[in-house]
Enzyme design. Structure first.
Site, mmCIF file in Angstrom:
data_model
loop_
_atom_site.group_PDB
_atom_site.id
_atom_site.type_symbol
_atom_site.label_atom_id
_atom_site.label_comp_id
_atom_site.label_asym_id
_atom_site.label_seq_id
_atom_site.Cartn_x
_atom_site.Cartn_y
_atom_site.Cartn_z
ATOM 1 N N ASP A 203 -93.149 27.720 -50.624
ATOM 2 C CA ASP A 203 -93.346 28.931 -51.419
ATOM 3 C C ASP A 203 -92.159 29.882 -51.283
ATOM 4 O O ASP A 203 -91.684 30.133 -50.163
ATOM 5 C CB ASP A 203 -94.623 29.639 -50.945
ATOM 6 N N GLU A 250 -89.834 25.845 -54.136
ATOM 7 C CA GLU A 250 -90.087 26.769 -55.240
ATOM 8 C C GLU A 250 -89.029 27.853 -55.140
ATOM 9 O O GLU A 250 -89.115 28.747 -54.302
ATOM 10 C CB GLU A 250 -91.472 27.409 -55.149
HETATM 11 O O1 TEU Z 1 -94.512 32.624 -56.429
HETATM 12 C C1 TEU Z 1 -93.221 33.225 -56.318
HETATM 13 C C2 TEU Z 1 -93.045 34.041 -57.515
HETATM 14 O O2 TEU Z 1 -94.017 34.508 -58.016
HETATM 15 C C3 TEU Z 1 -91.887 34.348 -58.260
HETATM 16 O O3 TEU Z 1 -92.257 35.590 -58.742
HETATM 17 C C4 TEU Z 1 -90.506 34.513 -57.683
HETATM 18 O O4 TEU Z 1 -90.473 34.755 -56.338
HETATM 19 C C5 TEU Z 1 -89.815 35.616 -58.439
HETATM 20 O O5 TEU Z 1 -89.707 35.207 -59.762
HETATM 21 C C6 TEU Z 1 -88.466 35.979 -57.909
HETATM 22 O O6 TEU Z 1 -87.409 35.379 -58.584
HETATM 23 C C7 TEU Z 1 -95.148 32.151 -55.329
HETATM 24 C C8 TEU Z 1 -96.518 31.612 -55.684
HETATM 25 O O7 TEU Z 1 -96.368 30.525 -56.565
HETATM 26 C C9 TEU Z 1 -97.363 32.708 -56.227
HETATM 27 O O8 TEU Z 1 -98.613 32.263 -56.659
HETATM 28 C C10 TEU Z 1 -97.529 33.744 -55.139
HETATM 29 O O9 TEU Z 1 -98.216 34.850 -55.629
HETATM 30 C C11 TEU Z 1 -96.172 34.210 -54.599
HETATM 31 O O10 TEU Z 1 -95.307 33.132 -54.320
HETATM 32 C C12 TEU Z 1 -96.343 34.957 -53.318
HETATM 33 O O11 TEU Z 1 -96.701 34.083 -52.295
#
Ligand code: TEU
Length: 485
Positions: A203, A250
């Site tokens: 994550d 991710e």
């Molecule tokens: O998501 C990360 C995220 O939401 C993105 O917003 C990213 O960090 C942002 O675009 C910055 O470029 C993950 C999970 O998939 C999500 O469901 C969670 O809410 C989040 O992390 C927090 O843990």
């Protein structure tokens, strides 16, 4: 390709446990429910599953606020259920990826409770980004904004000390400059590796390292060089297991080049290609992203990956302008070399639920931005197995009964049957491997690729009139995408 390299071509099915299968009728999916439906997942024809977090959590961000990484949250099951799930999946030849959340913990995590009970400067404080505010303590240390809206800092009482939370106020960021943090997450990873899990989706993989020189910026510092040292360590840990464990990052980073840095040979195995997800219904963009994704990953010896939907974005049927387009894009995606991710329910052709009542929405960003953002609940509505599920935690549209799994199960023209057939053909024809060659179609709206013995044609025109017969005999079609031979 050896079996150990399964992740290079794998189709991974994303299970959002609270919205998959409810085994005890409490309105919320659970791990025993996932086990009940492993045969369904296996029959779909995928290689692996990835489960969103199911760890102990107050669920203020749907489980991405973890209070204990080694326990299953009671609503979703027990640690024994998680172990049984791994065993049952393995018995069916499915690999299992869990979700690790290393950027932040829940404010109910022991570490954060201990920090709040301690003094500034204590070892307990040093696990978090707890800084003195500006202007004598009354102003947050930086201007960084939370991804979910509002300041990324919260003051501890009126102490003048603030903690960083890039996401919800209930998700304090941990401090990766502190070796204790790395040691703790190594322990957590080993806990699940020792129980047989095949790997982790990471994550917010691009968020762990915070440089503090960007005080004036409103963006927290993403994608800092230091994250790569962390993943080199993680790779060594994963490689020390037999079979080696794998990772998928991710990382919402700006370019595919930066994305490729995460999958260099001594770092992670794969990373989600969100550029493909964002390419839209546009022939030029899609071709560009496909080419660049293959070029950038190939340059570091990693496979390209493809994804259209997940639990954070509007379902791609709806985003691309309807079910036919969604299915066409899926069929095109499944013909691409590399690994692909499917999000539960897309095989039923589910669309985004955009009319959920505000009071039922649970996405924390919805309230932090006064309803301007955080509309992530619409893709999290529980799977309609029958469409008559007893009161799911988010209500299903009435017409989902017609497109439920039960309704589609025996219909040869259903999205479900099409997904099954496409996945079966992808496997038989080994479409996850090999190279991709573009064919000239003479029409800017039409893309055609050659994949071994198969030609795949997709027409992005408003109304598809393109005659595919000159390319061969159709073996598979969804919307305006056809596979021919
Ligand atoms: O998501 C990360 C995220 O939401 C993105 O917003 C990213 O960090 C942002 O675009 C910055 O470029 C993950 C999970 O998939 C999500 O469901 C969670 O809410 C989040 O992390 C927090 O843990």
């Amino acid at each position: 390709m050896s079996d150990l390299e399964w992740w290079r071509t794998a189709v991974v099915y994303q299970v959002y446990p609270r919205s998959f299968r409810d085994s005890d009728g409490d309105g919320m999916g659970d791990l025993p429910g996932v086990i009940e439906r492993l045969d369904y997942i296996k029959d779909l024809g995928v290689d692996a599953i990835w489960l969103n977090p199911f760890y102990l959590s107050p669920m203020l961000d749907a489980g991405y606020d973890v209070a204990d990484y080694e326990r299953v949250t009671p609503e979703l099951g027990t640690t024994a259920d998680a172990e049984r799930l791994i065993a049952e999946a393995h018995a069916r030849g499915l690999k299992v990826l869990f979700d690790i959340v290393p950027n932040h913990v829940s404010w109910e995590h022991e570490w954060f409770k201990a920090a709040l009970a301690s003094e500034p400067g204590s070892p307990e404080w040093a696990r978090f980004h707890l800084l003195r505010g500006r202007d004598g303590g009354s102003t947050p240390p930086t201007n960084w904004m939370s991804v979910f809206g509002g300041s990324a800092w919260e003051q501890v009482g009126d102490s003048g000390w603030w903690y960083l939370h890039i996401f919800d106020v209930s998700q304090p960021d941990v401090n990766w400059d502190n070796p204790e943090v790395a040691a703790e997450f190594e322990r957590v990873m080993r806990f699940w590796f020792d129980r047989g899990v095949d790997g982790f989706r990471i994550d917010v993989a691009h968020g762990l390292v915070k440089e503090d020189d960007s005080v004036e910026s409103t963006e927290p510092p993403w994608d800092q060089p230091g994250v790569h040292d962390i993943y080199r360590d993680w790779r060594r840990i994963a490689d020390s297991y037999d079979p080696p464990r794998v990772f998928c990052a991710e990382a919402w980073v700006e370019t595919l080049e930066r994305e490729a840095a995460y999958v260099r040979p001594d770092e992670l195995h794969t990373a989600f290609n969100f550029h493909f997800l964002k390419a839209g219904w546009d022939a030029t963009h899609v071709r560009e992203v496909v080419d660049r994704a293959i070029a950038t990953t190939t340059s570091v010896g990693a496979p390209a990956t493809w994804v259209l939907s997940n639990h954070d974005v509007v379902r791609h049927t709806t985003r691309l302008g309807g079910r036919d387009r969604g299915l066409a894009m899926t069929l095109f995606m499944l013909a691409l070399p590399g690994s692909a991710y499917l999000y539960q329910g897309e095989e039923l052709g589910l669309e985004e639920v955009s009319d959920l009542p505000d009071e039922l929405r649970q996405d924390p960003a919805f309230r932090r931005t006064a309803g301007q953002d955080g509309l992530r609940d619409g893709c999290r509505v529980p799977i309609p197995w029958t469409g008559h599920e007893p009161q799911p935690w988010l209500p299903q549209p009435a017409d989902w009964a017609e497109i439920s799994e039960m309704a589609q199960r025996d219909r040869v023209d259903s999205p479900l049957a099409l997904y099954r057939r496409a996945l079966q053909l992808r496997r038989e024809l080994q479409l996850g491997e090999g190279v991709l060659e573009w064919l000239e179609t003479g029409d800017a709206q039409v893309l055609a690729i050659k994949r071994g013995s198969v030609i795949v044609v997709i027409d992005f025109a408003e109304r598809s009139t393109y005659d595919t017969s000159e390319w061969g005999t159709e073996i598979m079609r969804m919307g305006s995408c056809a596979w021919l031979r």
